[in-house]
Design a protein around this motif. Structure first.
Motif, PDB file in Angstrom:
ATOM      1  N   ILE A 211      49.933  28.985  38.840  1.00  0.00           N
ATOM      2  CA  ILE A 211      49.589  29.544  37.084  1.00  0.00           C
ATOM      3  C   ILE A 211      48.125  29.267  36.473  1.00  0.00           C
ATOM      4  O   ILE A 211      47.702  30.018  36.175  1.00  0.00           O
ATOM      5  CB  ILE A 211      50.535  28.673  36.452  1.00  0.00           C
ATOM      6  N   LYS A 212      46.695  28.339  36.826  1.00  0.00           N
ATOM      7  CA  LYS A 212      46.514  27.690  35.953  1.00  0.00           C
ATOM      8  C   LYS A 212      45.240  29.130  36.808  1.00  0.00           C
ATOM      9  O   LYS A 212      44.410  30.383  35.496  1.00  0.00           O
ATOM     10  CB  LYS A 212      46.035  26.558  36.130  1.00  0.00           C
ATOM     11  N   SER A 213      45.272  29.230  38.047  1.00  0.00           N
ATOM     12  CA  SER A 213      44.780  29.630  39.028  1.00  0.00           C
ATOM     13  C   SER A 213      44.720  31.496  38.881  1.00  0.00           C
ATOM     14  O   SER A 213      43.721  31.827  38.521  1.00  0.00           O
ATOM     15  CB  SER A 213      44.507  29.277  40.262  1.00  0.00           C
ATOM     16  N   PHE A 214      46.246  31.460  38.432  1.00  0.00           N
ATOM     17  CA  PHE A 214      46.574  33.170  38.001  1.00  0.00           C
ATOM     18  C   PHE A 214      45.694  33.597  37.119  1.00  0.00           C
ATOM     19  O   PHE A 214      45.274  35.016  37.137  1.00  0.00           O
ATOM     20  CB  PHE A 214      47.955  33.226  38.171  1.00  0.00           C
ATOM     21  N   LEU A 215      46.100  32.343  36.014  1.00  0.00           N
ATOM     22  CA  LEU A 215      45.547  33.548  34.306  1.00  0.00           C
ATOM     23  C   LEU A 215      44.401  33.401  34.486  1.00  0.00           C
ATOM     24  O   LEU A 215      43.332  34.452  33.941  1.00  0.00           O
ATOM     25  CB  LEU A 215      45.571  32.173  33.370  1.00  0.00           C
ATOM     26  N   GLU A 216      42.976  32.317  35.565  1.00  0.00           N
ATOM     27  CA  GLU A 216      42.275  31.981  35.377  1.00  0.00           C
ATOM     28  C   GLU A 216      41.230  33.634  36.312  1.00  0.00           C
ATOM     29  O   GLU A 216      40.681  34.153  35.760  1.00  0.00           O
ATOM     30  CB  GLU A 216      41.547  31.001  36.132  1.00  0.00           C
ATOM     31  N   MET A 217      42.459  34.174  37.264  1.00  0.00           N
ATOM     32  CA  MET A 217      41.622  35.341  37.703  1.00  0.00           C
ATOM     33  C   MET A 217      41.955  36.508  36.508  1.00  0.00           C
ATOM     34  O   MET A 217      41.326  37.610  37.168  1.00  0.00           O
ATOM     35  CB  MET A 217      43.115  34.864  39.535  1.00  0.00           C
ATOM     36  N   GLU A 218      43.668  36.530  36.510  1.00  0.00           N
ATOM     37  CA  GLU A 218      43.765  37.250  35.419  1.00  0.00           C
ATOM     38  C   GLU A 218      43.058  38.092  34.328  1.00  0.00           C
ATOM     39  O   GLU A 218      42.341  38.954  34.077  1.00  0.00           O
ATOM     40  CB  GLU A 218      45.024  37.979  34.964  1.00  0.00           C
ATOM     41  N   HIS A 219      41.827  36.866  34.190  1.00  0.00           N
ATOM     42  CA  HIS A 219      41.165  36.557  32.599  1.00  0.00           C
ATOM     43  C   HIS A 219      40.197  37.409  33.682  1.00  0.00           C
ATOM     44  O   HIS A 219      39.177  38.577  32.735  1.00  0.00           O
ATOM     45  CB  HIS A 219      40.270  35.302  32.238  1.00  0.00           C
ATOM     46  N   ARG A 220      39.741  36.713  34.803  1.00  0.00           N
ATOM     47  CA  ARG A 220      38.147  37.479  35.220  1.00  0.00           C
ATOM     48  C   ARG A 220      38.883  39.076  35.584  1.00  0.00           C
ATOM     49  O   ARG A 220      37.539  39.775  35.364  1.00  0.00           O
ATOM     50  CB  ARG A 220      38.055  36.649  36.111  1.00  0.00           C
ATOM     51  N   LEU A 221      39.476  39.416  36.452  1.00  0.00           N
ATOM     52  CA  LEU A 221      40.340  40.344  36.392  1.00  0.00           C
ATOM     53  C   LEU A 221      39.447  41.577  35.134  1.00  0.00           C
ATOM     54  O   LEU A 221      39.153  42.326  34.890  1.00  0.00           O
ATOM     55  CB  LEU A 221      41.165  40.821  36.874  1.00  0.00           C
ATOM     56  N   ASN A 222      40.229  40.813  34.314  1.00  0.00           N
ATOM     57  CA  ASN A 222      39.953  41.537  32.413  1.00  0.00           C
ATOM     58  C   ASN A 222      38.509  41.787  32.889  1.00  0.00           C
ATOM     59  O   ASN A 222      38.401  43.102  31.522  1.00  0.00           O
ATOM     60  CB  ASN A 222      41.024  41.187  31.640  1.00  0.00           C
ATOM     61  N   SER A 223      38.017  40.805  32.614  1.00  0.00           N
ATOM     62  CA  SER A 223      36.362  41.486  32.507  1.00  0.00           C
ATOM     63  C   SER A 223      35.558  42.239  32.664  1.00  0.00           C
ATOM     64  O   SER A 223      34.675  42.850  32.138  1.00  0.00           O
ATOM     65  CB  SER A 223      35.853  39.535  32.076  1.00  0.00           C
ATOM     66  N   LEU A 224      36.622  41.859  33.943  1.00  0.00           N
ATOM     67  CA  LEU A 224      35.727  42.438  35.150  1.00  0.00           C
ATOM     68  C   LEU A 224      35.854  44.569  34.829  1.00  0.00           C
ATOM     69  O   LEU A 224      35.517  44.777  35.079  1.00  0.00           O
ATOM     70  CB  LEU A 224      36.078  42.419  36.576  1.00  0.00           C
ATOM     71  N   ARG A 225      37.117  45.006  34.959  1.00  0.00           N
ATOM     72  CA  ARG A 225      37.407  45.852  34.685  1.00  0.00           C
ATOM     73  C   ARG A 225      36.222  46.324  33.166  1.00  0.00           C
ATOM     74  O   ARG A 225      36.577  47.522  32.968  1.00  0.00           O
ATOM     75  CB  ARG A 225      38.586  45.717  33.680  1.00  0.00           C
ATOM     76  N   SER A 226      36.899  45.739  32.037  1.00  0.00           N
ATOM     77  CA  SER A 226      35.870  45.689  30.291  1.00  0.00           C
ATOM     78  C   SER A 226      34.585  45.955  31.288  1.00  0.00           C
ATOM     79  O   SER A 226      34.056  46.894  30.276  1.00  0.00           O
ATOM     80  CB  SER A 226      35.626  44.102  29.680  1.00  0.00           C
ATOM     81  N   LEU A 227      33.359  45.073  32.048  1.00  0.00           N
ATOM     82  CA  LEU A 227      32.303  45.521  32.260  1.00  0.00           C
ATOM     83  C   LEU A 227      32.102  46.749  33.174  1.00  0.00           C
ATOM     84  O   LEU A 227      31.396  47.240  32.871  1.00  0.00           O
ATOM     85  CB  LEU A 227      32.102  44.037  33.178  1.00  0.00           C
ATOM     86  N   VAL A 228      32.819  46.759  33.806  1.00  0.00           N
ATOM     87  CA  VAL A 228      33.253  48.457  34.604  1.00  0.00           C
ATOM     88  C   VAL A 228      33.468  49.554  33.758  1.00  0.00           C
ATOM     89  O   VAL A 228      32.552  51.044  33.603  1.00  0.00           O
ATOM     90  CB  VAL A 228      34.235  47.947  35.865  1.00  0.00           C
ATOM     91  N   CYS A 229      34.129  49.734  32.669  1.00  0.00           N
ATOM     92  CA  CYS A 229      34.578  50.385  31.739  1.00  0.00           C
ATOM     93  C   CYS A 229      32.942  50.376  30.874  1.00  0.00           C
ATOM     94  O   CYS A 229      32.867  51.881  30.798  1.00  0.00           O
ATOM     95  CB  CYS A 229      35.857  50.307  30.887  1.00  0.00           C
ATOM     96  N   ASP A 230      32.678  49.916  30.517  1.00  0.00           N
ATOM     97  CA  ASP A 230      31.166  49.526  29.797  1.00  0.00           C
ATOM     98  C   ASP A 230      29.884  50.580  30.291  1.00  0.00           C
ATOM     99  O   ASP A 230      29.188  50.965  29.965  1.00  0.00           O
ATOM    100  CB  ASP A 230      30.616  48.872  29.458  1.00  0.00           C
ATOM    101  N   LEU A 231      30.139  49.856  32.188  1.00  0.00           N
ATOM    102  CA  LEU A 231      28.866  50.664  32.674  1.00  0.00           C
ATOM    103  C   LEU A 231      29.096  51.779  33.219  1.00  0.00           C
ATOM    104  O   LEU A 231      28.172  52.542  32.722  1.00  0.00           O
ATOM    105  CB  LEU A 231      28.878  49.651  34.143  1.00  0.00           C
ATOM    106  N   LEU A 232      30.757  52.384  33.083  1.00  0.00           N
ATOM    107  CA  LEU A 232      30.760  53.515  33.377  1.00  0.00           C
ATOM    108  C   LEU A 232      30.537  54.751  32.279  1.00  0.00           C
ATOM    109  O   LEU A 232      29.360  55.889  32.119  1.00  0.00           O
ATOM    110  CB  LEU A 232      32.281  54.085  33.762  1.00  0.00           C
ATOM    111  N   LYS A 233      30.871  54.185  30.912  1.00  0.00           N
ATOM    112  CA  LYS A 233      30.927  54.458  29.384  1.00  0.00           C
ATOM    113  C   LYS A 233      29.066  55.039  29.423  1.00  0.00           C
ATOM    114  O   LYS A 233      28.316  56.698  29.150  1.00  0.00           O
ATOM    115  CB  LYS A 233      31.025  53.933  28.535  1.00  0.00           C
TER     116      LYS A 233
END
Length: 60
Positions: A16-38
């Protein structure tokens, strides 16, 4: 032979902890990609504006 421990309780917590950490990192990466595309789109638009103001036949 049974030690009385719940065999998967600790591993479930880690999962669960690993999943939550992975989910947080994935959300951070998504945000970064969106910012880069913009930013990329903004830079393309600025470049097109700049190019449209420069004559094609500039010589040395």
């Amino acid at each position: 032979m049974d030690s009385g421990k719940v065999p998967h309780a600790t591993s479930d917590r880690w999962r669960i902890k690993s999943f939550l950490e992975m989910e947080h990192r994935l959300n951070s990466l998504r945000s970064l990609v969106c910012d880069l595309l913009k930013t990329n789109q903004e830079l393309r638009e600025a470049l097109l504006k700049t190019k449209s103001g420069v004559p094609n036949n500039q010589g040395p």
